[in-house]
Design a protein around this motif. Structure first.
Motif, PDB file in Angstrom:
ATOM      1  N   SER B  94       0.830  -1.212   0.000  1.00  0.00           N
ATOM      2  CA  SER B  94       0.000   0.000   0.000  1.00  0.00           C
ATOM      3  C   SER B  94       0.868   1.267   0.000  1.00  0.00           C
ATOM      4  CB  SER B  94      -1.003  -0.016   1.161  1.00  0.00           C
ATOM      5  OG  SER B  94      -0.420   0.548   2.297  1.00  0.00           O
ATOM      6  N   ASP B  97       1.855   1.733  -3.601  1.00  0.00           N
ATOM      7  CA  ASP B  97       0.758   2.321  -4.377  1.00  0.00           C
ATOM      8  C   ASP B  97       0.703   3.837  -4.160  1.00  0.00           C
ATOM      9  OD1 ASP B  97       0.142  -0.176  -5.264  1.00  0.00           O
ATOM     10  OD2 ASP B  97      -1.562  -0.484  -3.904  1.00  0.00           O
ATOM     11  N   ASN B  98       0.891   4.246  -2.911  1.00  0.00           N
ATOM     12  CA  ASN B  98       0.870   5.678  -2.585  1.00  0.00           C
ATOM     13  C   ASN B  98       2.022   6.432  -3.266  1.00  0.00           C
ATOM     14  OD1 ASN B  98       0.036   8.073  -1.112  1.00  0.00           O
ATOM     15  ND2 ASN B  98       1.902   7.748   0.106  1.00  0.00           N
ATOM     16  N   VAL B 100       3.565   5.575  -6.093  1.00  0.00           N
ATOM     17  CA  VAL B 100       3.287   5.646  -7.538  1.00  0.00           C
ATOM     18  C   VAL B 100       2.244   6.735  -7.810  1.00  0.00           C
ATOM     19  CG1 VAL B 100       2.364   4.395  -9.537  1.00  0.00           C
ATOM     20  CG2 VAL B 100       3.908   3.238  -7.930  1.00  0.00           C
ATOM     21  N   GLU B 101       1.201   6.743  -6.979  1.00  0.00           N
ATOM     22  CA  GLU B 101       0.151   7.734  -7.160  1.00  0.00           C
ATOM     23  C   GLU B 101       0.697   9.162  -6.987  1.00  0.00           C
ATOM     24  OE1 GLU B 101      -3.307   6.962  -4.595  1.00  0.00           O
ATOM     25  OE2 GLU B 101      -3.853   9.065  -4.954  1.00  0.00           O
ATOM     26  N   THR B 102       1.481   9.363  -5.919  1.00  0.00           N
ATOM     27  CA  THR B 102       2.041  10.698  -5.659  1.00  0.00           C
ATOM     28  C   THR B 102       2.937  11.150  -6.804  1.00  0.00           C
ATOM     29  OG1 THR B 102       2.007  10.157  -3.300  1.00  0.00           O
ATOM     30  CG2 THR B 102       3.315  12.065  -3.929  1.00  0.00           C
ATOM     31  N   ASN B 104       2.926  10.111  -9.936  1.00  0.00           N
ATOM     32  CA  ASN B 104       2.104  10.365 -11.120  1.00  0.00           C
ATOM     33  C   ASN B 104       1.437  11.734 -11.050  1.00  0.00           C
ATOM     34  OD1 ASN B 104       2.695   7.957 -12.370  1.00  0.00           O
ATOM     35  ND2 ASN B 104       0.894   6.877 -11.590  1.00  0.00           N
ATOM     36  N   LYS B 105       0.866  12.020  -9.884  1.00  0.00           N
ATOM     37  CA  LYS B 105       0.209  13.319  -9.688  1.00  0.00           C
ATOM     38  C   LYS B 105       1.146  14.478  -9.970  1.00  0.00           C
ATOM     39  CE  LYS B 105      -3.277  12.960  -6.049  1.00  0.00           C
ATOM     40  NZ  LYS B 105      -3.335  13.030  -4.583  1.00  0.00           N
ATOM     41  N   ASN B 130       1.112  12.106   4.015  1.00  0.00           N
ATOM     42  CA  ASN B 130       0.134  12.720   3.111  1.00  0.00           C
ATOM     43  C   ASN B 130       0.757  13.818   2.261  1.00  0.00           C
ATOM     44  OD1 ASN B 130      -1.974  11.115   4.123  1.00  0.00           O
ATOM     45  ND2 ASN B 130      -2.206  12.509   5.872  1.00  0.00           N
ATOM     46  N   THR B 133       6.431  11.157  -0.652  1.00  0.00           N
ATOM     47  CA  THR B 133       6.547   9.722  -0.920  1.00  0.00           C
ATOM     48  C   THR B 133       7.162   8.930   0.235  1.00  0.00           C
ATOM     49  OG1 THR B 133       8.695  10.087  -1.952  1.00  0.00           O
ATOM     50  CG2 THR B 133       6.781  10.074  -3.408  1.00  0.00           C
TER      51      THR B 133
END
Lengths: 414, 414
Positions: B94, B97-98, B100-102, B104-105, B130, B133
Motif C-alpha cells: 500500500s 501504491d501511494n 506511484v500515485e504521488t 504520477n500526480k 500525506n 513519498t
C-alpha cells in the motif's frame, strides 16, 4: 582535526529554542576545514553533561560547548567540565572587572551570583565576551580541547569569530581561504543549474551554495599550505562565477544587501526616502542597519492607514477609491509623494497584503507592489509572496532593497 | 516515558540546514509529558548511526529519528535500524501504491530507486505521509520503540501530529499543563532572586526561567493524572508569581509585547503614532507585526536626519542646536510633534546613538531617550544600552514597547 558540538540547555530539549548555534558553529568549522561528526544537546544536568563529554572525548579532539555560562544555579558547563577533568575553578579578576563594568553600564545591580561568571577551570584561556557578562574559555587536557561558549547566539557568534577561530587555525597547518558571494533575485536551484559544471568539476576550491531567506550564498573555499596559495586557487573560480551570475551577485562576504544599496547611494550621490505600508518600517530599519546611513537616507514614513497615505504622501483619494491601497497606482503615488515631500532623488514605496486577513476581490495575501521613483520616472513591480505575515513582510523589504541596488547599479554603469 | 531524538543528515553537520525538526518534536513531546534528555545529530553514515542507536537505546524507551527516508543511496535510516535490530526489510504494497500515485500526480517518473521507500523493518507500523513519498514507520524491539520520520519539516510535522502523537499518548497515562509568563523590564537573575523561595520549594509544578532578548519567560509546568488536575496544581503558583512580579508580567504563552501593547490600545480606545531616529522603523515594524494593528497605529515616521525632525515633527532648530538630536528635549518634542501631526492620543519617540560612530561630548554609544506623549503630558526615560548597533536598536524598540504597555496598563487600571 575532528570536532563535536555539545549544546547545553534544557530549553533546547524542551523545544523552546531552536538550536541555531550548532548550525552556525558547524558552518564556521567547515570553513576552516574542521570535520564535525556529531552534534548533541543535553539539558542543564551535570551527570548527563559528563556522560556527553566522556563519549565526545573518545571520538573527537575538539569539543565545542555552548550554553550554561550564566550566573544562575542551573548554569553548570564550566563547573562540570572542571570536575570531569579534575581541575580547580579559578577566579579571574579581569573577567570580574568586565562583569561589574557591564552591569554598571546597564544600570543592573551586581549580585553575588554574578561572581560565578568570573570562575574558570584552571589552565583555561579566557575568551572575551564583548557583548555580555559571560566570558568563555578553552582548556586542553589529554589531547582534547574543550571550548566553552555562551548560549545567546549574539554573544556566541562574536566570540567564535574573534576568539575561537584563531585558536583552531593555530592547531592546524592547512590554511584556508574562503570567499562568499551573495546573490539575490535568483533561487538556489537556479543558481545550482547555472553553475552545475563548475560545482561538479571543482574539488579545490569547493563551491557550496546555501539557501538563505530570499538570498543564496555561495561559498568558495580553497585549502593550501599558505593562505596566499589558497587565495590564488580560489581567484579564477570566483571570476568564472562572476562571469556567469553577473549582477545577481550583490556583494561579498559580510556585505548585506542594505550595505550594497547604501554604498551605491553614496557612490552615485543620490538620496532616498521610503514610504511603507504592509512592511511597517522594515525597509527603513534595514537601511538604518548600515552605520552612517543618515548621509543618504533622509526619512521614512509608515503610512499604514489610508488617511496617512493621503496626508503624508499626497496619494489621491480617487486613486485609493478606484484601485485600492494595494495597487500599482497607489504604490506609484506613494513613491513619488515621499520623494517630493522629502526632497530626495529616490522614493521607494511598498504596499501589499501581508495577511492573515485583508484579502479583497481578486487580491490575495502575498500580493505586494514595490515602486521606485528615480529621476522623474517610476518603476513598479508586482510580486506574489508566499508564507505567513512575517515571511511576506521580510520578502517585501528584501525585494525592495534588491530592486533598489539593481537600479543604482545600472545607473552607476551608465 | 523517556525519549531521545536523533536527526540524520550530513547537511545538519555541515551547518547548511538548521535543525528545526528537533525543536518541533521536543515541543510536541513536552506537551504530552514525554521527557527528552538528549538530542543528537549524525551524518548519513551507517556505522555512526548504529553507534548513536546503541547509546540512545541504553538510556531511552522511545527513539525518534528524522531524515534518511529518501530514495537515494545515502538515505539509510530504515536500513540501519533494521540491521541493528536484526530485522528483515519487508515490502509494503500500500505504501508503494501511494508512492506511484504521488509521483504520477506530480508528473514525475517512477524510478527503480523509489521502490526503496516501500520497504520497512519487519513488524513496523507504517506511518502515512500525506505530503510526500517517504512513509515513516514505528517498530518496537527489546522494550524500545523506534520511530522513523522523514526529514523535510513539512512532511515530518504533519506525520508527527497525525500518526505519532496517537501512538505515544497511548503509551503514557500522565497529563501535563503548562503556562508561560512573559516578563519585560527585569533581568533573569533579578527574576530568580524575586522568586527564589518559590522556585526552590516547587516540584510540581516546576518553574523554569528562560532569558530571551530583553525579556524573561517563566514556564510553570504541572503534571497529574488528568489535564484538569494539572491545571489546578499550576493555578495557585501562577497566582503567587503574579503577586510578586506584578505588572512586570506583560503577557502569557504566545502573547508578544507588541500584542500586549496593541491589545491595551484597543481596550483603552487610544491611537498611536511613532517617531524614530536610531531605531529607524523597528518600533513601527514591531507594532505592524500584529495583524490588524492599523485600527490603532496611525502612522510612523523615521526621521533620521535633523532636517526631517524639524520638517516632519516640528522639532525646534534651537533645541537641536542647544541640546543635540540625542537629548531629552529632542525626544520630547519628537513625541509631541508626531502625536500632533498624526492627530493621535499617543506619540512615542526614540532618539539615540546606536553606534559604532556618533559619540559626541559626554554622549556615548548606547545612550537612548524614549519619550511618550499622552494626554498632554510627556514622559522621557534615559537608557544606556550595551552591545552592537543591532542590539542597541532592538533593545530600544523593545523598551519603548515596554514603556508603552506599562503606561497603558496604569491608564486602564485608573
Amino acid at each position: 582535526m575532528t570536532a563535536e558540538i555539545i549544546s547545553v540547555g534544557t530549553e533546547l530539549l524542551m523545544g523552546d529554542v531552536i538550536n541555531t548555534n550548532s548550525a552556525f558553529i558547524a558552518c564556521e568549522l567547515k570553513g576552516i576545514g574542521v570535520n564535525v561528526y556529531r552534534i548533541s544537546v543535553v539539558g542543564d544536568n551535570s551527570a548527563r553533561l559528563t556522560d556527553a563529554l566522556k563519549t565526545a572525548a573518545s571520538r573527537a579532539d575538539t569539543i565545542i560547548l555552548t550554553g550554561g555560562l550564566g550566573p544562575t544555579q542551573d548554569d553548570l558547563t564550566k563547573e562540570t567540565v572542571a570536575e570531569y577533568l579534575n581541575l580547580e575553578m579559578i577566579f579571574d579578576k579581569s573577567s570580574w572587572d568586565n562583569i561589574v563594568e557591564t552591569l554598571n553600564k546597564r544600570g543592573r545591580p551586581v549580585t553575588e551570583n554574578n561572581k560565578k561568571q568570573a570562575f574558570f577551570p584552571k589552565g583555561s584561556a579566557i575568551l572575551k565576551n564583548n557583548c555580555g557578562t559571560a566570558a568563555g574559555c578553552a582548556v586542553t587536557a589529554n589531547g582534547v580541547t574543550y571550548i566553552m561558549l555562551p548560549g545567546p547566539p549574539y554573544e556566541m557568534e562574536a566570540m567564535f569569530k574573534n576568539e575561537v577561530i584563531p585558536i583552531l587555525t593555530q592547531k592546524s597547518d592547512i590554511r584556508f581561504y574562503s570567499k562568499t558571494l551573495r546573490i539575490c533575485g535568483v533561487g538556489e536551484s537556479a543558481v545550482e543549474d547555472m553553475l552545475n559544471d563548475i560545482i561538479a568539476s571543482q574539488t579545490n576550491p569547493t563551491i557550496a551554495p546555501y539557501a538563505k531567506t530570499y538570498e543564496v550564498h555561495l561559498r568558495v573555499t580553497a585549502s593550501a599550505a599558505s593562505e596566499k596559495t589558497a587565495r590564488a586557487l580560489a581567484a579564477p573560480v570566483v571570476d568564472k562565477i562572476y562571469a556567469i551570475l553577473g549582477d545577481n551577485i550583490y556583494g561579498e562576504d559580510d556585505t548585506t544587501i542594505e550595505d550594497a544599496a547604501i554604498t551605491l547611494l553614496r557612490e552615485t550621490g543620490y538620496t532616498i526616502a521610503t514610504a511603507e505600508s504592509c512592511t511597517g518600517g522594515l525597509l527603513a530599519a534595514r537601511l538604518v542597519n548600515v552605520p552612517g546611513a543618515s548621509g543618504v537616507f533622509m526619512e521614512g514614513v509608515v503610512t499604514y492607514s489610508n488617511e496617512a497615505k493621503i496626508k503624508r504622501l499626497g496619494v489621491s483619494p480617487a486613486t485609493l477609491e478606484q484601485y485600492g491601497a494595494v495597487s500599482e497606482q497607489t504604490a506609484k503615488e506613494m513613491a513619488v509623494g515621499i520623494a517630493k515631500g522629502s526632497d530626495t532623488n529616490i522614493g521607494v514605496a511598498i504596499t501589499g497584503i501581508a495577511g492573515p486577513g485583508g484579502e479583497t476581490n481578486g487580491k490575495n495575501v502575498g500580493l505586494v507592489y514595490i515602486a521606485i521613483f528615480l529621476n522623474g520616472q517610476v518603476t513598479v513591480n508586482e510580486y506574489h509572496f508566499t508564507g505567513d505575515r512575517t515571511k511576506i513582510r521580510d520578502g517585501s523589504a528584501q525585494t525592495a532593497l534588491d530592486m533598489l541596488r539593481r537600479v543604482l547599479w545600472r545607473l552607476k554603469r551608465e
